[in-house]
Design an enzyme around this catalytic site. Structure first.
Site, mmCIF file in Angstrom:
data_model
loop_
_atom_site.group_PDB
_atom_site.id
_atom_site.type_symbol
_atom_site.label_atom_id
_atom_site.label_comp_id
_atom_site.label_asym_id
_atom_site.label_seq_id
_atom_site.Cartn_x
_atom_site.Cartn_y
_atom_site.Cartn_z
ATOM 1 N N CYS A 1 0.597 -1.212 -0.348
ATOM 2 C CA CYS A 1 0.005 0.497 0.125
ATOM 3 C C CYS A 1 1.071 1.233 0.370
ATOM 4 O O CYS A 1 0.425 2.465 -0.169
ATOM 5 C CB CYS A 1 -0.534 0.235 1.324
ATOM 6 N N HIS B 1 -2.685 19.595 7.284
ATOM 7 C CA HIS B 1 -3.851 18.397 6.911
ATOM 8 C C HIS B 1 -3.097 17.379 6.921
ATOM 9 O O HIS B 1 -1.701 17.366 7.163
ATOM 10 C CB HIS B 1 -4.442 18.897 5.090
ATOM 11 N N HIS C 1 11.875 1.747 5.588
ATOM 12 C CA HIS C 1 12.106 0.036 5.206
ATOM 13 C C HIS C 1 13.070 -0.999 6.441
ATOM 14 O O HIS C 1 13.957 -0.629 6.642
ATOM 15 C CB HIS C 1 12.892 -0.352 3.577
ATOM 16 N N HIS D 1 -14.715 4.944 5.018
ATOM 17 C CA HIS D 1 -16.313 5.108 5.255
ATOM 18 C C HIS D 1 -16.411 4.137 3.783
ATOM 19 O O HIS D 1 -17.452 3.580 3.251
ATOM 20 C CB HIS D 1 -16.835 5.704 5.849
ATOM 21 N N ASN E 1 -10.906 0.538 1.836
ATOM 22 C CA ASN E 1 -8.899 0.297 1.671
ATOM 23 C C ASN E 1 -8.568 -0.363 0.255
ATOM 24 O O ASN E 1 -8.165 -1.177 -0.185
ATOM 25 C CB ASN E 1 -8.085 -0.528 2.168
ATOM 26 N N HIS F 1 -2.477 6.993 5.384
ATOM 27 C CA HIS F 1 -3.005 5.885 4.568
ATOM 28 C C HIS F 1 -4.742 5.131 5.641
ATOM 29 O O HIS F 1 -4.227 4.887 6.479
ATOM 30 C CB HIS F 1 -1.860 4.900 4.467
#
Length: 496
Positions: free
Chosen positions: A224, A387, A303, A420, A424, A391
């Protein structure tokens, strides 16, 4: 009689002390230079023009020295300008909006689960419990192949989903920006779990008849967080290729990856992942500086793949029956927390004001010298960003980051509402969140945005953007027909 209202005097005083401290530390150079400049100005006024002229003549500067000094200054200024990295602009982006025919209400999802897993009611019950607490709404979408009973995850269906999602997002981007296919110099497509031959990037080149000398990249298996990896790659390419346009396409193809077995760790993604995709236009052309929405400030990639637990916490494998699925480890949130900590340690000095960095440093020193058990100071990232786009991987991810970063409900509103409405959508979820903020009319010139994404491997990646101009509420886009209904109340548990 005890007071009816609490005494706010102490907290108010503390608030103003903190504000005063932040202003003092963040503007220490300005506050130091002002009295120095005033003293110099007063001294020059006291001397008068004749004394200043005598002082100048006493320096014995000839024309050669003056020209040499000017030439040196010009050389230094030229080298400084040439060494500065090229500014990367985000001209605009577009998010795919699935059609109503692909919607999967809770009732439909559970009915399909009961029919597909009719021999394993415990797995059905498990999926129902996950869905009840997921934070997803009734309008999320799955591709047509998953609507069949049983699902038909064929290669043809997967290619069909990829074409619909990617081409729709690209077409929308072309309309919004006026970009022509021949103007694309760099193309990067990221899709983690569907990697056909020819590649998805080749599919885009074929569809739009892009130039033969285009620099094309296809990223897979990166989870993702791959969207921000693509942005980082595009930034690096734009540093060495002047006057260029880069298009980044981020998506996840659900069709071939819908798990039909009974392993609980592999059933989780079925409940959370949904259709989605985004196309982003980046450019280093100065002509785009006026109309571009954002400027890229920082990208920080972390990572944790050297650790075995982190490497296996999101893992594609076969179950006991030979059915392939994505297994999510119970240690996922703890590993994500460690990855976030490492990422924050890197990005903090780049974005935090001096006041927060000083507090963090003093606390760190105090813990080393006096008491290691003292609670570490968590920097206030609200001082650095207006802001936050976290994810939308799941409710637990958003809850944990809100708690650890001490964010308000409004700061995580875009993430919760995206989860919502769309579920995802993997690497593209950050762009649905950005679109939500714009659709609410909250994005103003100078605002700073922090995008945070997590991915298999395990990775935590961040991108920092600065708003280039105040953005008008868009009349199209994924939120156009529903933004007035949001935000909505999302209960802890939705009883099914």
């Amino acid at each position: 009689m005890p007071p009816i209202l609490p005494d706010f005097s102490n907290s108010v005083k503390l608030k103003y002390v903190k504000l005063g401290y932040q202003y003092l530390v963040n503007h220490i150079i300005t506050l130091t230079l002002i009295p120095v400049m005033l003293a110099i100005s007063i001294e020059l006024l006291r001397l008068g023009p004749e004394e200043i002229l005598k002082l100048w003549n006493s320096l014995h500067l000839d024309l050669v020295q003056i020209l040499s000094s000017a030439f040196l200054i010009i050389i230094i200024a030229t080298l400084y300008v040439m060494s500065k990295p090229r500014t990367v602009y985000l001209v605009d982006y577009s998010c795919y909006k699935p059609p109503c025919t692909c919607r999967v209400p809770f009732a439909t999802f559970m009915e399909h689960s009961r029919l597909i897993l009719k021999n394993n009611p415990k797995s059905v019950e498990f999926q129902m419990r996950i869905l009840e607490r997921s934070g997803l709404g009734e309008e999320t979408c799955l591709p047509p192949a998953i609507h069949y009973i049983p699902p038909k995850p064929t290669m043809e269906a997967a290619r069909g989903e990829a074409e619909v999602v990617i081409f729709s997002a690209m077409d929308s981007l072309f309309r919004k920006t006026g970009l022509k296919p021949k103007d694309i110099d760099i193309l990067i497509v990221n899709c983690s779990l569907f990697s056909p031959t020819p590649s998805l990037s080749a599919m885009v080149i074929n569809k739009y008849k892009l130039r033969s000398n285009i620099k094309s990249f296809n990223l897979s298996g990166m989870g993702c967080s791959a969207g921000l990896i693509s942005v980082d790659l595009a930034r690096d390419l734009l540093q060495i290729h002047p006057n260029s346009n880069a298009v980044v396409v981020s998506t996840e193809i659900i069709t071939p990856n819908y798990y039909q077995g009974n392993e609980r760790a592999m059933l989780l993604p079925n409940c959370l992942f949904r259709m989605g995709g985004a196309a982003i236009l980046l450019s280093n052309r100065k002509s785009e500086s006026r109309r571009a929405k954002y400027k890229l400030v920082h990208v920080v990639l972390t990572h944790k793949g050297s650790d075995d637990k982190a490497f296996r916490c999101v893992f594609e494998e076969e179950d006991k029956e030979g059915k392939v699925g994505i297994s999510l480890s119970k240690d996922l949130m703890a590993i994500a927390g460690e990855a976030l900590k490492s990422n924050i340690t890197t990005i903090g000095p780049l974005v935090l004001p001096a006041s927060e960095q000083l507090l963090f440093l003093l606390t760190l020193i105090a813990r080393k010298i006096f008491n290691p058990k003292w609670k570490p100071y968590i920097p206030d990232f609200k001082q650095a960003f207006e802001h936050f786009c976290i994810h939308a991987g799941g409710r637990a991810v958003i809850d944990e980051l809100q708690k650890n970063l001490q964010l308000s409900a409004e700061h995580v509103e875009a993430s919760r509402m995206t989860l919502h409405r769309f579920g995802n959508t993997s690497s593209s979820s950050l762009w649905y969140e950005m679109s939500y903020i714009e659709s609410k009319g909250r994005m103003k010139r100078g605002d700073r945005i922090w995008q945070i994404a997590f991915g298999s491997g395990f990775k935590c990646n961040s991108a920092v953007w600065k708003c280039n101009r105040s953005i008008k509420t868009p009349v199209d886009g994924p939120w156009a027909d529903c933004i007035d209904r949001y935000p909505v109340h999302i209960p802890e548990i939705v009883k099914l």
